[in-house]
Design a protein around this motif. Structure first.
Motif, PDB file in Angstrom:
ATOM      1  N   LYS A 273       0.815  -1.214   0.000  1.00 29.20           N
ATOM      2  CA  LYS A 273       0.000   0.000   0.000  1.00 29.20           C
ATOM      3  C   LYS A 273       0.851   1.267   0.000  1.00 29.20           C
ATOM      4  O   LYS A 273       0.382   2.328  -0.447  1.00 29.20           O
ATOM      5  CB  LYS A 273      -0.930   0.009   1.215  1.00 29.20           C
ATOM      6  CG  LYS A 273      -2.079  -0.984   1.131  1.00 29.20           C
ATOM      7  CD  LYS A 273      -2.943  -0.905   2.389  1.00 29.20           C
ATOM      8  CE  LYS A 273      -4.139  -1.852   2.307  1.00 29.20           C
ATOM      9  NZ  LYS A 273      -4.973  -1.778   3.539  1.00 29.20           N
ATOM     10  N   THR A 274       2.066   1.168   0.511  1.00 26.71           N
ATOM     11  CA  THR A 274       2.897   2.368   0.663  1.00 26.71           C
ATOM     12  C   THR A 274       4.069   2.438  -0.298  1.00 26.71           C
ATOM     13  O   THR A 274       4.550   3.531  -0.609  1.00 26.71           O
ATOM     14  CB  THR A 274       3.430   2.460   2.103  1.00 26.71           C
ATOM     15  OG1 THR A 274       4.184   1.276   2.404  1.00 26.71           O
ATOM     16  CG2 THR A 274       2.286   2.580   3.104  1.00 26.71           C
ATOM     17  N   ARG A 275       4.546   1.312  -0.764  1.00 27.27           N
ATOM     18  CA  ARG A 275       5.685   1.286  -1.665  1.00 27.27           C
ATOM     19  C   ARG A 275       5.232   1.659  -3.087  1.00 27.27           C
ATOM     20  O   ARG A 275       4.340   1.016  -3.649  1.00 27.27           O
ATOM     21  CB  ARG A 275       6.319  -0.104  -1.666  1.00 27.27           C
ATOM     22  CG  ARG A 275       7.340  -0.353  -2.772  1.00 27.27           C
ATOM     23  CD  ARG A 275       8.571   0.491  -2.619  1.00 27.27           C
ATOM     24  NE  ARG A 275       9.657  -0.008  -3.488  1.00 27.27           N
ATOM     25  CZ  ARG A 275      10.694   0.708  -3.845  1.00 27.27           C
ATOM     26  NH1 ARG A 275      10.822   1.972  -3.418  1.00 27.27           N
ATOM     27  NH2 ARG A 275      11.628   0.181  -4.609  1.00 27.27           N
ATOM     28  N   GLU A 276       5.827   2.698  -3.629  1.00 29.85           N
ATOM     29  CA  GLU A 276       5.442   3.149  -4.971  1.00 29.85           C
ATOM     30  C   GLU A 276       6.517   2.814  -5.996  1.00 29.85           C
ATOM     31  O   GLU A 276       7.711   2.869  -5.711  1.00 29.85           O
ATOM     32  CB  GLU A 276       5.175   4.652  -4.974  1.00 29.85           C
ATOM     33  CG  GLU A 276       3.927   5.046  -4.200  1.00 29.85           C
ATOM     34  CD  GLU A 276       3.482   6.474  -4.481  1.00 29.85           C
ATOM     35  OE1 GLU A 276       4.168   7.171  -5.276  1.00 29.85           O
ATOM     36  OE2 GLU A 276       2.464   6.890  -3.915  1.00 29.85           O
ATOM     37  N   ALA A 277       6.049   2.440  -7.166  1.00 31.03           N
ATOM     38  CA  ALA A 277       6.931   2.187  -8.309  1.00 31.03           C
ATOM     39  C   ALA A 277       6.190   2.585  -9.576  1.00 31.03           C
ATOM     40  O   ALA A 277       5.001   2.284  -9.719  1.00 31.03           O
ATOM     41  CB  ALA A 277       7.334   0.720  -8.366  1.00 31.03           C
ATOM     42  N   PHE A 278       6.863   3.285 -10.433  1.00 27.74           N
ATOM     43  CA  PHE A 278       6.262   3.760 -11.679  1.00 27.74           C
ATOM     44  C   PHE A 278       5.024   4.615 -11.425  1.00 27.74           C
ATOM     45  O   PHE A 278       4.025   4.528 -12.140  1.00 27.74           O
ATOM     46  CB  PHE A 278       5.935   2.581 -12.605  1.00 27.74           C
ATOM     47  CG  PHE A 278       7.115   1.709 -12.903  1.00 27.74           C
ATOM     48  CD1 PHE A 278       8.113   2.129 -13.770  1.00 27.74           C
ATOM     49  CD2 PHE A 278       7.244   0.471 -12.282  1.00 27.74           C
ATOM     50  CE1 PHE A 278       9.220   1.320 -14.030  1.00 27.74           C
ATOM     51  CE2 PHE A 278       8.342  -0.334 -12.531  1.00 27.74           C
ATOM     52  CZ  PHE A 278       9.342   0.081 -13.399  1.00 27.74           C
ATOM     53  N   GLY A 279       5.093   5.406 -10.347  1.00 26.52           N
ATOM     54  CA  GLY A 279       4.054   6.391 -10.101  1.00 26.52           C
ATOM     55  C   GLY A 279       2.820   5.903  -9.382  1.00 26.52           C
ATOM     56  O   GLY A 279       1.835   6.655  -9.254  1.00 26.52           O
ATOM     57  N   LYS A 280       2.826   4.675  -8.843  1.00 29.48           N
ATOM     58  CA  LYS A 280       1.654   4.184  -8.112  1.00 29.48           C
ATOM     59  C   LYS A 280       2.092   3.119  -7.101  1.00 29.48           C
ATOM     60  O   LYS A 280       3.159   2.506  -7.257  1.00 29.48           O
ATOM     61  CB  LYS A 280       0.619   3.605  -9.072  1.00 29.48           C
ATOM     62  CG  LYS A 280       1.103   2.394  -9.856  1.00 29.48           C
ATOM     63  CD  LYS A 280       0.034   1.879 -10.818  1.00 29.48           C
ATOM     64  CE  LYS A 280       0.541   0.669 -11.605  1.00 29.48           C
ATOM     65  NZ  LYS A 280      -0.496   0.150 -12.540  1.00 29.48           N
ATOM     66  N   PRO A 281       1.252   2.892  -6.072  1.00 25.32           N
ATOM     67  CA  PRO A 281       1.595   1.831  -5.111  1.00 25.32           C
ATOM     68  C   PRO A 281       1.662   0.485  -5.820  1.00 25.32           C
ATOM     69  O   PRO A 281       0.848   0.191  -6.706  1.00 25.32           O
ATOM     70  CB  PRO A 281       0.427   1.872  -4.111  1.00 25.32           C
ATOM     71  CG  PRO A 281      -0.170   3.220  -4.260  1.00 25.32           C
ATOM     72  CD  PRO A 281       0.013   3.600  -5.699  1.00 25.32           C
ATOM     73  N   ILE A 282       2.622  -0.341  -5.423  1.00 20.66           N
ATOM     74  CA  ILE A 282       2.756  -1.637  -6.089  1.00 20.66           C
ATOM     75  C   ILE A 282       1.530  -2.515  -5.850  1.00 20.66           C
ATOM     76  O   ILE A 282       1.257  -3.443  -6.622  1.00 20.66           O
ATOM     77  CB  ILE A 282       4.042  -2.374  -5.653  1.00 20.66           C
ATOM     78  CG1 ILE A 282       4.001  -2.713  -4.158  1.00 20.66           C
ATOM     79  CG2 ILE A 282       5.275  -1.560  -6.008  1.00 20.66           C
ATOM     80  CD1 ILE A 282       5.153  -3.617  -3.724  1.00 20.66           C
ATOM     81  N   GLY A 283       0.774  -2.229  -4.792  1.00 23.22           N
ATOM     82  CA  GLY A 283      -0.446  -2.982  -4.526  1.00 23.22           C
ATOM     83  C   GLY A 283      -1.531  -2.748  -5.556  1.00 23.22           C
ATOM     84  O   GLY A 283      -2.530  -3.476  -5.582  1.00 23.22           O
TER      85      GLY A 283
END
Length: 388
Positions: A273-283
């Motif tokens: 919910k908190t880790r972002e990658a490529f501009g959005k949360p990975i979730g």
């Protein structure tokens, strides 16, 4: 039998209490203990004050008057945060004090159980030997009764024994060959050996892959003498005793494995919910969502399995097969969920400061201890009526 495993109000209250303790007390500090291979004495003392070590025992011996389900609920909630603390409770009760509660004389119970129930002392169960492993019937440790002194003289070695060398360990119950049957097979008995007994040597802590904040040692006995009255139950019945102990212990280990599996879900969902990658949360990525859904499904199924086994045990119904299935499934689930949680965390999952790294390293022993996955499959097959 109904498969409705919804908890009573009392059990749910206990579960919530231990859940809060695990998150508020255990989680903030256990990482340092784990990294430094230190036993968390203050945490264990607090668990004792909460009555966790006395959960399944009657009040006359200092227990809480609860049941085995209550113990397993506490173990699962602790394991959602840390397995070292959870296995200290599991082994302290299922292996340390339960043999005395089930098979001890009234004097043995009143001598040992009050301190064990309060958490002021820990007990251990010395079964595994360096050359034994799954072949517990191949015990080489011996105990000879010296009739002149009315003492057992014990010689042998035990290995991988949990809770056996802490500052508060008061006893180890050891299995030993005390004679031979007419066909030459060994008569195995259980004998209580108090800590500090001359001839009883506790080795240094093992350097382990996981469970680093729990105590695991090798024990050796060289002409170690204890009173004849320290025999636990009937002479020659030690093998049957530990088979029952292990049946019940598998349910508790299954609860622990389920807790670890659920802890992997908890940590991974929060991270996703908190880790972002490529501009959005990975979730937000379906690949991560599916991975987390599968992890949660596995934890749920494992929980259903161990609660079913516990319910059968509580009702006095046969539960050996269900205990083995629960142990087998939940422990393999724990390993799978730990691996997947590490993957969700990426590089951070390989750093010990993150709980999932600890969970990954803690999980593997679950497929080995208290009966390997291979042994569980053998037991299930035998319960199906297949020949050994």
């Amino acid at each position: 039998m109904s498969l409705d495993h919804r908890l009573s109000a009392e059990h749910e209250e206990l579960r919530k209490t231990v859940e809060a303790f695990a998150h508020d007390v255990v989680a903030p500090s256990i990482g340092e203990f784990w990294e430094n291979h230190q036993f968390p004495y203050e945490i264990i003392r607090e668990m004792g004050r909460m009555g966790l070590f006395g959960l399944p025992y009657s009040e006359e011996y200092g227990g809480m008057g609860g049941d085995f389900l209550a113990l397993c609920l506490a173990i699962e909630e602790l394991a959602r945060v840390d397995s070292s603390v959870a296995v200290t409770l599991e082994a302290g009760v299922s292996l340390g004090s339960m043999p005395i509660y089930l098979y001890g004389t009234e004097e043995q119970k009143r001598t040992w159980l009050p301190d064990l129930c309060s958490g002021a002392a820990l007990g251990a169960f010395g079964l595994t030997e360096p050359g034994g492993g799954s072949d517990a019937g191949g015990t080489l440790t011996t105990a000879r009764l010296d009739e002149e002194t009315n003492e057992w003289v014990i010689n042998g070695t035990k290995c991988f024994i949990t809770n056996s060398g802490t500052d508060i360990t008061s006893l180890v119950t050891v299995t030993a060959v005390t004679g031979r049957k007419p066909d030459g097979r060994p008569l195995i008995s259980s004998i209580i050996v108090p800590s500090g007994t001359p001839g009883f040597t506790v080795g240094a802590p093992y350097s382990k892959v996981g469970w680093n904040a729990s105590d695991t040692r090798e024990l050796s006995f060289s002409d170690c003498r204890v009173p004849a009255a320290n025999l636990l139950g009937e002479q020659g019945r030690g093998y049957a005793q530990f088979l029952r102990i292990l049946d019940e212990g598998r349910v508790a280990i299954s609860a622990l494995a389920t807790g670890l599996a659920q802890g992997c879900v908890d940590e991974s969902v929060a991270y996703a919910k908190t880790r972002e990658a490529f501009g959005k949360p990975i979730g937000a990525n379906q690949a991560i969502q599916f991975k987390l859904a599968d992890m949660d499904m596995r934890a749920y199924t494992a929980r259903t399995a161990w609660r079913d086994a516990a319910a059968r045990m509580a009702h006095g119904e046969p539960f050996k097969k269900q205990a083995s299935m629960a142990k087998l499934y939940s422990c393999e689930v724990a390993v799978t969920n730990a691996r997947e949680a590490t993957q969700v965390h990426g590089g951070y999952g390989f750093m010990n400061e993150y709980p999932v790294a600890r969970m990954w390293r803690d999980s593997k022993i679950l497929e080995i201890g208290e009966g390997t996955s291979e042994v569980q499959r053998m037991l299930i097959a035998r319960e199906l009526g297949l020949e050994a």
